[in-house]
Design a protein around this motif. Sequence first.
Motif, short mmCIF file in Angstrom:
data_model
loop_
_atom_site.label_atom_id
_atom_site.label_comp_id
_atom_site.label_asym_id
_atom_site.label_seq_id
_atom_site.Cartn_x
_atom_site.Cartn_y
_atom_site.Cartn_z
N ILE A 141 41.03 37.53 78.47
CA ILE A 141 40.84 37.57 76.73
C ILE A 141 40.51 38.89 76.70
O ILE A 141 41.03 39.76 76.01
CB ILE A 141 39.91 36.83 76.27
CG1 ILE A 141 40.35 35.40 77.19
CG2 ILE A 141 39.78 36.43 75.41
CD1 ILE A 141 39.19 34.06 76.54
N ALA A 144 43.53 41.74 76.83
CA ALA A 144 44.53 40.78 75.39
C ALA A 144 43.96 41.74 74.18
O ALA A 144 44.46 42.26 73.39
CB ALA A 144 44.57 40.00 75.10
N ALA A 145 42.23 41.45 74.23
CA ALA A 145 42.17 42.05 72.94
C ALA A 145 41.97 43.16 72.14
O ALA A 145 42.12 43.87 71.27
CB ALA A 145 40.56 40.75 72.52
N SER A 148 44.86 44.43 71.07
CA SER A 148 45.56 43.90 70.46
C SER A 148 44.78 44.49 68.58
O SER A 148 43.63 44.18 68.72
CB SER A 148 45.41 42.19 70.29
OG SER A 148 45.71 41.28 69.66
N HIS A 150 44.42 43.53 65.76
CA HIS A 150 43.92 42.86 65.28
C HIS A 150 42.97 42.35 65.29
O HIS A 150 42.23 41.39 64.46
CB HIS A 150 45.20 41.48 64.38
CG HIS A 150 45.99 42.59 63.90
ND1 HIS A 150 45.74 43.15 62.85
CD2 HIS A 150 47.67 43.14 64.04
CE1 HIS A 150 47.76 43.06 62.34
NE2 HIS A 150 48.42 43.37 62.85
N SER A 151 42.17 41.98 66.95
CA SER A 151 41.55 41.30 67.04
C SER A 151 40.17 41.69 67.95
O SER A 151 39.44 41.03 68.31
CB SER A 151 42.35 40.08 68.12
OG SER A 151 42.88 41.22 68.84
N ASP A 153 37.18 42.09 66.69
CA ASP A 153 36.45 41.04 65.80
C ASP A 153 36.11 40.04 66.68
O ASP A 153 34.93 39.74 66.76
CB ASP A 153 36.67 41.06 64.46
CG ASP A 153 38.18 40.35 64.25
OD1 ASP A 153 39.27 40.33 65.95
OD2 ASP A 153 38.70 39.97 63.49
N LEU A 154 36.16 40.44 68.09
CA LEU A 154 36.16 38.82 68.54
C LEU A 154 35.00 39.10 69.85
O LEU A 154 35.12 40.06 70.11
CB LEU A 154 37.40 38.91 69.66
CG LEU A 154 38.30 37.81 69.62
CD1 LEU A 154 39.29 37.64 70.76
CD2 LEU A 154 37.48 36.16 69.24
N GLU A 158 31.67 34.81 71.30
CA GLU A 158 32.88 34.25 71.42
C GLU A 158 33.70 33.98 72.42
O GLU A 158 34.38 33.03 72.98
CB GLU A 158 33.68 35.10 69.53
CG GLU A 158 34.37 33.54 69.33
CD GLU A 158 34.83 34.37 67.68
OE1 GLU A 158 34.80 35.58 67.37
OE2 GLU A 158 35.79 33.50 66.86
N LEU A 162 35.33 30.95 74.06
CA LEU A 162 36.21 30.31 74.54
C LEU A 162 36.85 30.49 76.04
O LEU A 162 38.16 29.19 76.37
CB LEU A 162 37.44 31.67 74.02
CG LEU A 162 37.48 31.58 72.41
CD1 LEU A 162 38.14 33.23 71.87
CD2 LEU A 162 38.53 30.60 72.12
N TRP A 197 47.47 29.34 74.59
CA TRP A 197 48.03 30.60 74.30
C TRP A 197 48.52 30.32 73.10
O TRP A 197 48.19 31.16 71.94
CB TRP A 197 48.92 30.87 75.11
CG TRP A 197 49.16 32.39 75.11
CD1 TRP A 197 50.03 33.50 74.70
CD2 TRP A 197 47.65 33.53 75.93
NE1 TRP A 197 49.47 34.70 74.88
CE2 TRP A 197 48.38 34.39 75.47
CE3 TRP A 197 47.20 33.62 76.33
CZ2 TRP A 197 47.93 36.10 75.56
CZ3 TRP A 197 46.30 34.39 77.26
CH2 TRP A 197 46.66 35.52 76.47
#
Lengths: 220, 220, 220, 220
Positions: A141, A144-145, A148, A150-151, A153-154, A158, A162, A197
């Motif tokens: 995760i 991938a974050a 990416s 946009h993300s 901020d995970l 968090e 997940l 997913w």
Amino acid sequence: MGGGRTRRMPRAERERQMLDAAVEIIARHGYTAASMDEIAELAGVSKPLVYLYLNSKDDLFTACIRREAAALTEAVRAAVRPNLPADRQLWDGVQAFFTYTAEHPDGWTVLHLQARTHGPRFAAEADAMRAEMTAFVTRLIATAALESPHSRDLSTREIEGLAAALIGAVESLADWTNTTPTATAAQASATLMNFAWSGLGNLMSGNRWAPPGAASAARP
Amino acid sequence: MGGGRTRRMPRAERERQMLDAAVEIIARHGYTAASMDEIAELAGVSKPLVYLYLNSKDDLFTACIRREAAALTEAVRAAVRPNLPADRQLWDGVQAFFTYTAEHPDGWTVLHLQARTHGPRFAAEADAMRAEMTAFVTRLIATAALESPHSRDLSTREIEGLAAALIGAVESLADWTNTTPTATAAQASATLMNFAWSGLGNLMSGNRWAPPGAASAARP
Amino acid sequence: MGGGRTRRMPRAERERQMLDAAVEIIARHGYTAASMDEIAELAGVSKPLVYLYLNSKDDLFTACIRREAAALTEAVRAAVRPNLPADRQLWDGVQAFFTYTAEHPDGWTVLHLQARTHGPRFAAEADAMRAEMTAFVTRLIATAALESPHSRDLSTREIEGLAAALIGAVESLADWTNTTPTATAAQASATLMNFAWSGLGNLMSGNRWAPPGAASAARP
Amino acid sequence: MGGGRTRRMPRAERERQMLDAAVEIIARHGYTAASMDEIAELAGVSKPLVYLYLNSKDDLFTACIRREAAALTEAVRAAVRPNLPADRQLWDGVQAFFTYTAEHPDGWTVLHLQARTHGPRFAAEADAMRAEMTAFVTRLIATAALESPHSRDLSTREIEGLAAALIGAVESLADWTNTTPTATAAQASATLMNFAWSGLGNLMSGNRWAPPGAASAARP
DNA sequence: GATGAATGAGATTTCATTCAT
DNA sequence: AATGAATGAAATCTCATTCAT
């Protein structure tokens, strides 16, 4: 009764037989209800020999948990190639997981239920494996974050949550596969990927996650 | 030893005390390792009284499972309003679930671990509750699917699998919440909704599921 | 359960009900296996009342034995008229005996089996009755011997043995009557008299003991 | 406590010791009151070993009954020679019977009292032996009757009753012999034969049954 | 007169574990 | 290398018996 004098046998093989018997009996009756008598009889040896090799009931159980955890972990590790994209890694990993647990239901019961239910000493053994799985998923995760934009901020917290949810979904589907007569490891894998997913919300909108072998891309 | 003569008490109250004690001891040591002596002592009564009221260790365990299952089920049911949209129902339900399990960790352990690990008779009791939960989730997914023109193609079998995955994620997050000191029921609920409703893939793209109280809509 | 508040009742009648219940339960399950709970329930009262009236399980058993022994003894005594000839007295006595034991099989079991099997304290109670019976029979034989010039040579010791044998035959026939569905007290009495008075050797020669009601010859 | 470490011993011998102890304790205190602790201690072994060999208290009792019944039956059978006349067979049989019961009073108590007093399962075991004895006696009477022209008219039912009476007389005399300090097996046998074969009526007339060793015939 | 609530003591049984060979 | 013989410790469960009302 019992088959008379037992054949001599190299230690490693004998030990394997004992662990096999223990896993089967413990899965069937539960750790506390499983008796050393039963285990020795199923292994085809006398009780003192079990003690000679495995030392005590607790140690025997620990050995079972470790062996089964190592085998399952190894099966998953062997199936995953770290170079591929995250979803592909996940797909390969869960498929190996479901396949293995379907082929070794007793081992899975020992790991998933028995090890967690009989005191912290054994739970710790099982948690070690669970932690490894969680670490694998967390890494996935997080990777991938990172890619990416946009993300980012995970938060770590968090991601941890997940990962826990994902692992729980996997475990539950493993049980479901073992309980539902017609369910297969492949179906369970597909379901897991769609669920994890794409999410239910997307499924409702007709967006499915595309299995790796699919002809055209579901994701540009 | 054990605090002198016990006060007289109406039967119902005594029985409750015994179940409380049993749940605590069983959660701590596991069903088989839990001794009736311990349970009676914690309940503040003599062993024969436990037998007089609850009949046998098996019956005592069954009574524990039933009571805890009923309480948890009731907590969730009370929180869900069937008129609201599916995601809202799920949100309300899981929040009640996480809140309850966080407040009753022993009961949750009994239901989630102990009941499933000590033979089919008890597993059946726990499965009844799990089936109820699964049915609730299945209904939710099926309803949402019906309203969503793109996704009629979800087969019953697939919905079943999705429900199993979802329940597993919820259970795992309940454990996670109880194990992670700083985790809260609210966080667990948010994580679950993001995971289950949006899916990891969407999260990566920055699409989150919007909690019900959020000002503007996250979904057009 | 159990019928709510029980009707007030004079002490004597209550006590009788308790003894009735005790005799039945003890005959059925044996003294040690009979529980005060069962007895109280069958008597339709609470356990503390049984203790209030009968004091303890041992005392209750003793009371049962005494009551049953007195009743059986009384039945026999009432049937025997000391003026008649010895064989006639015996005939009347055993007939009363068989009739009574057939009508009160539980009481007979308590006297014959239970009382003799649970320690000397109870055995002594039962032996008192047996001694009374033996004395009756001994007196009969001794009297007859006195009147019979040829047989003064029966020693006291020998008479004692004969009495024991006769009592044993009677007891065995009582059991036989209670066990054999079609057997009657009258048949048992006839058999006993033929056996005891005529002896097998004489029966072989066609000499039967003549029942008292028979007109003249034993069998034309 | 209990005499220190016990010597190793082949299984068969140990089992015999346990049965010896069980018979003694059960005869003394009664089956239900006899505790496995007592029995194990008297046998000089630990309780678990008793369970390992005899399985349960019920099975232990059953084994006792069977062993004692077999031994007593065998003693009688070995003493009787089927070619001799009926009265001689009876004489030989009862003498063996009284001798055996006098030498094994505990075994006799177990068979005669304990086995019949603790539920149908054990009573059935004892009845098997009693049935064998009854059959032997019945055959004897029937044979004698056939040879005796005057007495063909003895019905089967009547013979059954006579056999029951005879067996009861024998049992009672066995008890009498064991209870009366100066009584011997030989005296009991003589008394039994006089009682059973000649009958009281004949005794009164001076007709005794002649013991087999007697010089001249008592029966013309 | 009658009972619901409660217990001390002890029963049978099982199990993990070890010795002697 | 392997086992038959044996046990200490503890588990579940039952029972006769008593208070407090």
